[in-house]
Scaffold this active site. Structure first.
Site, mmCIF file in Angstrom:
data_model
loop_
_atom_site.group_PDB
_atom_site.id
_atom_site.type_symbol
_atom_site.label_atom_id
_atom_site.label_comp_id
_atom_site.label_asym_id
_atom_site.label_seq_id
_atom_site.Cartn_x
_atom_site.Cartn_y
_atom_site.Cartn_z
ATOM 1 N N GLU A 200 0.867 -1.327 0.060
ATOM 2 C CA GLU A 200 0.075 0.006 -0.010
ATOM 3 C C GLU A 200 0.970 1.263 -0.074
ATOM 4 O O GLU A 200 0.684 2.199 1.119
ATOM 5 C CB GLU A 200 -0.888 -0.043 1.093
ATOM 6 C CG GLU A 200 -1.808 -1.220 1.325
ATOM 7 C CD GLU A 200 -2.849 -0.895 2.390
ATOM 8 O OE1 GLU A 200 -2.754 -0.210 3.324
ATOM 9 O OE2 GLU A 200 -3.961 -1.880 2.236
ATOM 10 N N GLU A 383 -5.807 -8.701 1.337
ATOM 11 C CA GLU A 383 -6.431 -8.495 2.696
ATOM 12 C C GLU A 383 -7.722 -8.236 2.329
ATOM 13 O O GLU A 383 -8.187 -7.443 1.307
ATOM 14 C CB GLU A 383 -5.715 -7.012 3.419
ATOM 15 C CG GLU A 383 -4.305 -7.210 3.794
ATOM 16 C CD GLU A 383 -3.838 -5.960 4.342
ATOM 17 O OE1 GLU A 383 -4.749 -4.876 4.819
ATOM 18 O OE2 GLU A 383 -2.422 -5.503 4.298
#
Ligand code: FCB
Length: 478
Positions: A200, A383
């Site tokens: 990320e 995720e």
């Protein structure tokens, strides 16, 4: 197949007292409305796993030669975070127990990250033998348990010495990342089947350098764009470095990738959302897959882009990891010069504990979008998960209907994507266990396994058993 639920049972070898054994499973209905785990069938070979990251679970931040990280400093700066991760879930000392928990559930894939400051404590890049030994032991345990390792190299825990030089705003960080990847690749390359270079990048750039709620706590559009460009560059260099190191595994990277919507139809919110989308999603995917920044934000990145950068960032990846929780609803703000901030979903939706809306169709939308826009890359959901701040019934079966239903809804839309032939190959629940959730500390609980603070006993929640049943119901060796 029969639905099964949990019953408090006797501990088994490898599990701490109080932990529930899968042997203790007895037939029991899951809560009304939650689909039976056996009703989810995915294509053969689909990988089901759980995820974690080093800083959020390991603790032992000052042990065995680990260096200082940017997050250590941030967490020890008054007013920045709820507590610190000095102990976290104490995974550093309890790792075999945590692997045993995965094994007991039949989980065959584990995404985790290595801690850069634990492996290389300072600027000399001298390896820390005890740091390497810890991950060697972890890989051994996983191998013995039949669990495939998915290793993230960089999940936000930048060494403090780099942060002190300006962190990701400093272009040199990209070269440091390459060095880190080359050395980690040389050491672990024979045993890791799946690599994720970065986690990320846009989240760290925006939350850490743009609006200051994550480490290093800086604010400003320029800082944020500099950091994001240098992370993109570091990612490109690191992918090349892993390949040059001759690692055997498949190489990917991970983004927090969600559809963006304006919080209202007001023109300023619509404009803010479009630009935010270009920054949060576009400035991650376009450089990687297309070698350019989106037109809407190109000028913001231009001051940092040097000749050759975009070619270095554009890399062939074997898969793209998608972290998805909900869509992002964005509103205009004058408070930050990025001009945007997270807002509410204007539609009446069922909210979950952390006020993130439940939007499982957004997962399908994101997978389809990436498939269509970026040449059908292999996608792994790295995720997806649900947080609570309290257990409804602590100590009594640890029911977690909200999490169960969230996972089931998201999986239903993921299966739709798979059924339609979209190139989606895996799914990881965030998280195996409750973790140190960055600024929110240990208050947010994402775990299939509950960590009881402060004594840190592990207790599977009902979702652990449900997920275990779902994996077993695939009837294949995933
Ligand atoms: C993601 C992070 C992960 C975790 C979840 C809840 O953005 O990658 O570390 O904190 O959110």
């Amino acid at each position: 197949m029969k639905r099964r639920g949990l019953l408090a049972g006797a501990p088994v070898a490898g599990l701490a007292p109080g932990a529930l054994s899968p042997d203790a499973l007895i037939p029991r209905d899951y809560p009304a409305g939650v689909p039976a785990p056996g009703s989810f069938r995915f294509p053969p070979g689909f990988a089901f796993g759980v995820a974690s990251s080093a800083y959020q679970i390991e603790g032992a931040t000052r042990e065995d030669g680990r260096g200082l990280g940017m997050w250590d400093v941030f967490c020890h700066t008054p007013g920045r975070t709820r507590g610190n991760a000095d102990i976290a879930a104490d995974h550093y000392h309890r790792m075999p127990e945590d692997v045993a928990l995965m094994k007991a559930a039949g989980i065959r894939h584990y995404r985790f990250s290595v801690s850069w400051p634990r492996l290389f404590p300072d600027a000399s890049f001298t390896p820390n033998p005890k740091g390497f030994a810890f991950y060697d032991r972890l890989l051994d345990e996983l191998c013995a348990a039949g669990i495939t390792p998915w290793m993230t190299l960089y999940h936000w825990d930048l060494p403090q010495w780099i942060s002190a030089e300006g962190g990701w705003m400093n272009r040199d960080s990209a070269s440091y990342m390459a060095e880190f990847a080359a050395r980690a690749g040389a050491h672990f390359g024979d045993r890791v089947g799946h690599w994720m270079v970065m986690n990320e990048v846009a989240v760290q750039a925006i939350l850490g350098y743009g609006i200051g709620v994550h480490a290093p706590g800086l604010v400003g559009r320029e800082k944020s764009c500099a950091a994001l460009h240098h992370m993109n560059l570091g990612q490109g260099y690191a992918i090349a470095a892993l390949r040059a190191a001759g690692v055997r595994g498949r190489i990917g990277t991970v983004g927090s990738l969600e559809p963006v919507r304006p919080s209202s139809s007001a023109p300023e919110d619509v404009a803010a959302a479009a630009k935010f989308d270009a920054l949060w999603n576009g400035a991650v995917l376009d450089p990687l897959f297309k070698g350019r920044y989106p037109a809407l934000v190109e000028a913001d990145f231009a001051p940092f882009v040097r000749a050759g950068d975009m070619a270095a960032i554009r890399q062939k990846v074997d898969f793209i990891g998608v972290n998805y929780y909900s869509r992002l609803h964005i509103q205009h703000t004058d408070k930050f010069d990025i001009g945007a901030i997270f807002g509410a979903n204007p539609d009446p939706v069922k909210y979950r504990a952390l006020r993130w809306p439940i939007e499982p169709d957004g997962l399908y939308e994101e997978v389809k979008y990436i498939h269509d826009q970026y040449g059908a890359p292999e996608i792994v959901i790295t995720e997806n998960g649900f947080a609570t701040t309290t257990d409804p019934n602590p100590g009594n079966g640890l029911e977690d209907d909200g999490r169960l239903s969230y996972l089931a809804q998201n999986l239903a839309f993921l299966r739709k994507a798979a059924d339609e032939g979209l190139n989606v190959k895996g799914y990881f629940v965030w998280a195996l266990m409750d973790s140190f959730e960055w600024s929110e500390g240990t208050k947010w609980h994402f775990g299939l396994v509950r960590i009881e603070y402060p004594h840190l006993a592990r207790t599977p929640r009902q979702s652990y058993y449900w997920y275990s049943d779902l994996i077993r119901a695939q009837g294949i060796e995933a």
